[in-house]
Design an enzyme around this catalytic site. Structure first.
Site, PDB file in Angstrom:
ATOM      1  N   TYR A 168       0.667  -1.171   0.020  1.00 57.84           N
ATOM      2  CA  TYR A 168       0.270  -0.116   0.104  1.00 57.84           C
ATOM      3  C   TYR A 168       0.836   1.308  -0.125  1.00 57.84           C
ATOM      4  CZ  TYR A 168      -4.560  -1.575   0.827  1.00 57.84           C
ATOM      5  OH  TYR A 168      -5.924  -2.452   0.552  1.00 57.84           O
ATOM      6  N   LYS A 215       2.862 -14.956   2.624  1.00 56.29           N
ATOM      7  CA  LYS A 215       3.312 -16.175   1.133  1.00 56.29           C
ATOM      8  C   LYS A 215       4.452 -16.677   0.980  1.00 56.29           C
ATOM      9  CE  LYS A 215       2.099 -17.278  -2.876  1.00 56.29           C
ATOM     10  NZ  LYS A 215       0.770 -18.879  -2.637  1.00 56.29           N
ATOM     11  N   ASP A 247      -3.009 -17.692   0.198  1.00 55.45           N
ATOM     12  CA  ASP A 247      -4.082 -18.967  -0.400  1.00 55.45           C
ATOM     13  C   ASP A 247      -4.615 -19.613   0.343  1.00 55.45           C
ATOM     14  OD1 ASP A 247      -1.717 -20.335  -1.085  1.00 55.45           O
ATOM     15  OD2 ASP A 247      -1.960 -20.720  -2.348  1.00 55.45           O
ATOM     16  N   ASP A 271      -5.940  -6.851   4.089  1.00 55.50           N
ATOM     17  CA  ASP A 271      -7.013  -6.282   3.739  1.00 55.50           C
ATOM     18  C   ASP A 271      -8.598  -7.428   2.710  1.00 55.50           C
ATOM     19  OD1 ASP A 271      -9.280  -4.246   2.310  1.00 55.50           O
ATOM     20  OD2 ASP A 271      -8.408  -4.798   0.482  1.00 55.50           O
ATOM     21  N   ASP A 275     -12.081  -9.112   4.376  1.00 53.11           N
ATOM     22  CA  ASP A 275     -13.379  -9.329   3.582  1.00 53.11           C
ATOM     23  C   ASP A 275     -14.146  -9.843   3.451  1.00 53.11           C
ATOM     24  OD1 ASP A 275     -13.392  -5.778   3.116  1.00 53.11           O
ATOM     25  OD2 ASP A 275     -14.171  -6.085   1.500  1.00 53.11           O
TER      26      ASP A 275
HETATM   27  C1  IPM Z   1     -10.758  -1.158   4.183  1.00 55.03           C
HETATM   28  C2  IPM Z   1     -10.983  -0.587   2.909  1.00 55.03           C
HETATM   29  C3  IPM Z   1      -9.045   0.304   2.227  1.00 55.03           C
HETATM   30  C4  IPM Z   1      -8.191  -1.013   2.290  1.00 55.03           C
HETATM   31  C5  IPM Z   1      -9.301   1.381   0.762  1.00 55.03           C
HETATM   32  C6  IPM Z   1     -10.826   2.174   0.956  1.00 55.03           C
HETATM   33  C7  IPM Z   1      -8.442   2.021   0.833  1.00 55.03           C
HETATM   34  O1  IPM Z   1     -11.033  -1.766   2.065  1.00 55.03           O
HETATM   35  O2  IPM Z   1     -10.243  -0.751   5.136  1.00 55.03           O
HETATM   36  O3  IPM Z   1      -9.951  -2.357   4.074  1.00 55.03           O
HETATM   37  O4  IPM Z   1      -8.042  -1.109   1.259  1.00 55.03           O
HETATM   38  O5  IPM Z   1      -7.309  -0.457   3.424  1.00 55.03           O
HETATM   39 MG    MG Z   2     -10.948  -3.761   2.355  1.00 55.10          MG
END
Ligand code: IPM
Ligand code: MG
Length: 397
Positions: A168, A215, A247, A271, A275
Site C-alpha cells: 500500500y 506467502k 491462498d 484487506d 472482507d
Molecule cells: C479497508 C478499505 C481500504 C483499504 C480502502 C478504502 C483504501 O478497503 O479499510 O479495508 O484498502 O484498506
Molecule cells: Mg478493505
C-alpha cells in the site's frame, strides 16, 4: 459498497490493550467524528446516539468535533484529508469514522486525487499500524450466511492486519508511456514486531492461538514476517503459533472458520481476507473495526460507502455502533461496551433490523439506532414489540 466492503465484533476482540486513558477523565473523551462519504453520516449518527445513551446510563460525557475526509472533503476543499482534520484527529482521544469512496472515482483510473488517499494518509500520519477486525456470528443471522450452519457455530476470531506498510505504501511507478507499472512491497523488522506483540497479547486474552498468514513460499517479505514472528513467539510461550499460506488461509476461512483465534497478517493480505471473513456473519453491515497505533486510535465499520443507499435511511448502523463499543473497550470501559453489545443482540433477537437483514420487514437506520440507544439507556419498556414501533418501520410490507 456496504455489500462489498465490510468487517466484525466480540467482547474478547482484543481491541483493548491495557493502559489507554483518555486525556481528562473517562467521561470527558474527545471524539473526532469523520462522517466521510455515502452512508457514512447516517451510520455514524447512530453510533453517536448510542454513545450518548452510554453517557446517560453510566454518567459520562463525550465531546464530538467534526472533520472532513474523502470525496466529501474533495468536493468541499479539493483535498481528501484537509490539514484541519488531521489536526483535529491529533488533538482528540479517539476518531469515529463512517465510510469512504464515491463511484465517480472508482471507474476513473486516471483520477489524480482520490477519496481513499485521505484515509491512507490519516492511517500513516497517525501511525495506525494495527487494524483489528473481529469476526463472529449471531445465531439469529445464521440463515443469511453463505456458509452452512454447522460451520458457523462458535466462529470467533480476530484479524490483526498491518495497516501502514507493505504494498500500500511502497514506491509506485508508472512508465512514461503508461504501459508498465509497479508497486513495491516492503517491510522492516520493527514494523512487523510491533503488530506481532499486539496480536500475541490479544491471543493471550483469548484462546491462545495465533496464525500468521503469509506467502513465505514465494515472497521475501513473507519470509521476514515468519522469521520475526518466530523470534517474538518465545516471549509468549502460552500461545500456540502456526503458519498458513494466504491462498490456503482464504480456503480455510470458508471450510473451517472456527479453527482460528487470532490471525496476523500484512496489509494487502489482511484487506482481502478480512472482507472474505466478514461475509461469514451474514451481513457486511454488522462488522466493526479498530485501528490502533502510536497516536489517536480510530474506530470504523468495515463496510464501504454504499452510495446506492446514501440518504435513504436503510443502511445497517450496527457495524458503526459496534465500532463505538470497540472504542469503549479501548478506554477500558468494559461494562459500557458490554451494554452496547447486549443492546445490539437484543435488537437482532427482537428483529429490529435493517433491510440487509430482512428485506421485507425492515426498520430504518435511524429507528434501529433509536431502539439500540434506548435499550442501552434503559428506556425500552418491557412490552415493546414490533407493533409498538410499526410506524417507524419501512412502508414496504
Ligand atoms: C479497508 C478499505 C481500504 C483499504 C480502502 C478504502 C483504501 O478497503 O479499510 O479495508 O484498502 O484498506
Ligand atoms: Mg478493505
Amino acid at each position: 459498497m456496504q455489500d462489498a466492503n465490510h468487517h466484525s465484533t466480540s467482547s474478547q476482540s482484543g481491541a483493548s490493550q491495557p493502559g489507554h486513558s483518555p486525556r481528562g477523565d473517562a467521561g470527558g473523551l474527545k471524539i473526532a467524528v469523520i462522517n466521510g462519504d455515502g452512508i457514512g453520516p447516517e451510520v455514524t449518527a447512530q453510533a453517536i446516539k448510542v454513545l450518548d445513551a452510554v453517557g446517560e446510563r453510566f454518567g459520562h460525557k463525550f465531546h464530538y468535533s467534526h472533520g472532513l475526509m474523502g470525496a466529501d472533503a474533495i468536493d468541499k476543499t479539493g483535498n481528501p484529508l484537509p490539514d484541519a482534520t488531521l489536526e483535529l484527529c491529533g488533538q482528540s482521544d479517539a476518531i469515529l469514522f463512517g465510510a469512504i469512496g464515491h463511484p465517480k472515482y472508482d471507474n476513473d483510473p486516471t483520477a489524480k486525487v482520490r477519496p481513499e488517499q485521505g484515509l491512507l494518509k490519516l492511517r500513516k500520519s497517525l501511525q495506525l499500524f494495527a487494524n483489528i477486525r473481529p469476526v463472529n456470528t449471531y445465531p439469529s443471522l445464521h440463515h443469511l450466511s453463505p456458509l452452512k450452519q454447522d460451520r458457523l457455530e462458535d466462529v470467533d476470531f480476530v484479524i490483526y492486519r498491518e495497516l501502514t506498510g507493505g504494498i500500500y505504501f511502497g514506491k509506485k511507478e508508472l512508465s512514461a508511456d503508461g504501459s508498465e507499472a509497479s508497486d513495491l512491497c516492503a517491510y522492516n523488522r520493527s514494523e512487523i514486531e510491533r503488530i506481532a506483540h499486539l496480536a500475541f497479547q490479544a491471543a493471550q486474552q483469548r484462546r491462545k492461538k495465533l496464525t500468521l498468514v503469509d506467502k513465505a513460499n514465494v515472497l521475501e517479505t513473507s519470509r521476514l514476517w515468519r522469521k520475526v514472528v518466530q523470534d517474538v513467539a518465545p516471549s509468549y510461550a502460552d500461545v500456540a503459533v502456526d503458519f498458513l499460506f494466504v491462498d490456503n488461509a482464504a480456503m480455510q476461512i470458508i471450510v473451517n472458520p472456527k479453527q482460528f483465534d487470532v490471525m496476523l497478517t500484512e496489509n494487502m493480505f489482511g484487506d482481502i481476507i478480512s472482507d472474505e471473513a466478514s461475509v461469514i456473519s451474514g451481513s457486511l453491515g454488522m462488522l466493526p473495526s479498530a485501528s490502533v497505533g502510536t497516536h489517536t486510535a480510530m474506530f470504523e465499520p468495515i463496510h464501504g460507502s454504499y452510495p446506492q443507499a446514501a440518504g435513504k435511511d436503510i443502511a445497517n448502523p450496527v457495524g458503526s455502533i459496534l465500532s463505538a463499543a470497540m472504542l469503549l473497550d479501548y478506554f477500558n470501559l468494559y461494562e459500557e461496551a458490554t451494554s452496547v453489545r447486549n443492546a445490539v443482540k437484543w435488537a437482532l433477537d427482537s428483529k429490529f433490523v435493517t433491510k440487509d437483514i430482512d428485506p421485507i420487514n425492515y426498520y430504518f437506520t435511524s429507528t434501529v439506532g433509536d431502539l439500540i440507544s434506548d435499550y442501552v439507556a434503559g428506556r425500552v419498556p418491557n412490552d415493546i414489540n414490533q407493533l409498538n414501533v410499526e410506524l417507524r418501520k419501512s412502508t414496504l410490507i
